[in-house]
Design a protein around this motif. Structure first.
Motif, PDB file in Angstrom:
ATOM      1  N   THR A   1      51.338  36.791  45.574  1.00 12.76           N
ATOM      2  CA  THR A   1      50.473  37.131  46.719  1.00 12.76           C
ATOM      3  C   THR A   1      50.086  38.604  46.799  1.00 12.76           C
ATOM      4  O   THR A   1      49.285  38.973  47.645  1.00 12.76           O
ATOM      5  CB  THR A   1      51.050  36.693  48.089  1.00 12.76           C
ATOM      6  N   GLN A   2      50.619  39.442  45.942  1.00 15.59           N
ATOM      7  CA  GLN A   2      50.241  40.857  45.952  1.00 15.59           C
ATOM      8  C   GLN A   2      48.783  40.995  45.544  1.00 15.59           C
ATOM      9  O   GLN A   2      48.305  40.308  44.650  1.00 15.59           O
ATOM     10  CB  GLN A   2      51.133  41.639  44.996  1.00 15.59           C
TER      11      GLN A   2
ATOM     12  N   ILE B   1      46.062  49.271  36.413  1.00 16.82           N
ATOM     13  CA  ILE B   1      46.313  48.264  37.446  1.00 16.82           C
ATOM     14  C   ILE B   1      47.187  48.921  38.503  1.00 16.82           C
ATOM     15  O   ILE B   1      48.242  49.475  38.183  1.00 16.82           O
ATOM     16  CB  ILE B   1      46.999  47.014  36.868  1.00 16.82           C
ATOM     17  N   THR B   2      46.715  48.853  39.751  1.00 17.44           N
ATOM     18  CA  THR B   2      47.452  49.455  40.859  1.00 17.44           C
ATOM     19  C   THR B   2      47.604  48.453  41.999  1.00 17.44           C
ATOM     20  O   THR B   2      46.846  47.476  42.090  1.00 17.44           O
ATOM     21  CB  THR B   2      46.729  50.703  41.406  1.00 17.44           C
ATOM     22  N   ASP B   3      48.572  48.721  42.863  1.00 17.81           N
ATOM     23  CA  ASP B   3      48.724  47.936  44.075  1.00 17.81           C
ATOM     24  C   ASP B   3      47.547  48.274  44.990  1.00 17.81           C
ATOM     25  O   ASP B   3      47.258  49.457  45.223  1.00 17.81           O
ATOM     26  CB  ASP B   3      50.051  48.282  44.764  1.00 17.81           C
ATOM     27  N   ALA B   4      46.867  47.249  45.500  1.00 18.05           N
ATOM     28  CA  ALA B   4      45.668  47.482  46.306  1.00 18.05           C
ATOM     29  C   ALA B   4      45.991  48.204  47.611  1.00 18.05           C
ATOM     30  O   ALA B   4      45.177  48.985  48.098  1.00 18.05           O
ATOM     31  CB  ALA B   4      44.959  46.161  46.589  1.00 18.05           C
ATOM     32  N   ALA B   5      47.159  47.965  48.170  1.00 14.08           N
ATOM     33  CA  ALA B   5      47.511  48.569  49.460  1.00 14.08           C
ATOM     34  C   ALA B   5      48.021  50.003  49.328  1.00 14.08           C
ATOM     35  O   ALA B   5      47.668  50.871  50.128  1.00 14.08           O
ATOM     36  CB  ALA B   5      48.549  47.712  50.175  1.00 14.08           C
ATOM     37  N   THR B   6      48.821  50.262  48.302  1.00 14.71           N
ATOM     38  CA  THR B   6      49.485  51.565  48.208  1.00 14.71           C
ATOM     39  C   THR B   6      48.912  52.473  47.127  1.00 14.71           C
ATOM     40  O   THR B   6      49.156  53.674  47.145  1.00 14.71           O
ATOM     41  CB  THR B   6      50.986  51.389  47.907  1.00 14.71           C
ATOM     42  N   GLY B   7      48.217  51.895  46.161  1.00 19.23           N
ATOM     43  CA  GLY B   7      47.721  52.678  45.032  1.00 19.23           C
ATOM     44  C   GLY B   7      48.772  52.921  43.961  1.00 19.23           C
ATOM     45  O   GLY B   7      48.498  53.585  42.963  1.00 19.23           O
ATOM     46  N   GLN B   8      49.978  52.383  44.151  1.00 13.62           N
ATOM     47  CA  GLN B   8      51.046  52.560  43.155  1.00 13.62           C
ATOM     48  C   GLN B   8      50.616  51.958  41.826  1.00 13.62           C
ATOM     49  O   GLN B   8      50.129  50.828  41.766  1.00 13.62           O
ATOM     50  CB  GLN B   8      52.343  51.893  43.612  1.00 13.62           C
ATOM     51  N   ARG B   9      50.812  52.722  40.742  1.00 13.39           N
ATOM     52  CA  ARG B   9      50.472  52.237  39.410  1.00 13.39           C
ATOM     53  C   ARG B   9      51.453  51.153  38.993  1.00 13.39           C
ATOM     54  O   ARG B   9      52.662  51.314  39.108  1.00 13.39           O
ATOM     55  CB  ARG B   9      50.487  53.375  38.402  1.00 13.39           C
TER      56      ARG B   9
END
Length: 150
Positions: free
Chosen positions: A77-78, A99-107
């Protein structure tokens, strides 16, 4: 792997589906190339040279090299952003990805793919990209050169 020196870029957002995950709800490593493919196709559509147009122009563009660095895990679900950056086109298509987390921008992952043109009639690899690719990229190359000149 970053946008520096990119001729063209595009990003897509993907929500991780259940069927891409292992029993711990973590994305199985073999699914990341599929996410790269989604971003690559969207990038190529920007220049009207996706796989159907490649085929129609008489060329296939197989991937001859892929590098992937897994930095963190994506989970069920991420929402992730997959950014594709066209870096080379003269003799091959070299595309970098982040590829990053859409919410946090974490790689989460960084990767690159290399594709070469193969003439569909002769089955011979081309050592210089076909003119059709240059034609498709012309408007973007002009814009990129204008930005560099400013």
């Amino acid at each position: 792997m970053n946008s520096k020196g990119a001729i063209l870029s595009h990003a897509v957002e993907i929500e991780i589906p259940f069927h891409d995950c292992d029993p711990m709800n973590v994305v199985w490593h073999g699914n990341y190339p599929r996410y790269l493919e989604v971003a690559r196709c969207e990038l190529l559509r920007l220049i009207d040279y996706d796989y159907l147009q490649m085929n129609e122009s008489g060329y296939a563009w197989p991937i001859v090299d892929m590098q992937i660095k897994y930095v963190a895990s994506a989970v069920f679900t991420q929402k992730i952003n997959v950014a594709a950056y066209l870096k080379e086109y003269e003799n091959r298509l070299k595309i970098d990805y982040v590829i990053t987390d859409a919410a946090t921008g974490q790689r989460i992952t960084k990767a690159s793919t290399t594709q070469v043109a193969v003439d569909l009639s002769s089955k011979e690899m081309q050592f210089v990209s076909p003119k059709v690719l240059y034609h498709k990229l012309t408007p973007f190359l002009a814009a990129s050169n204008d930005e560099k000149g400013q």
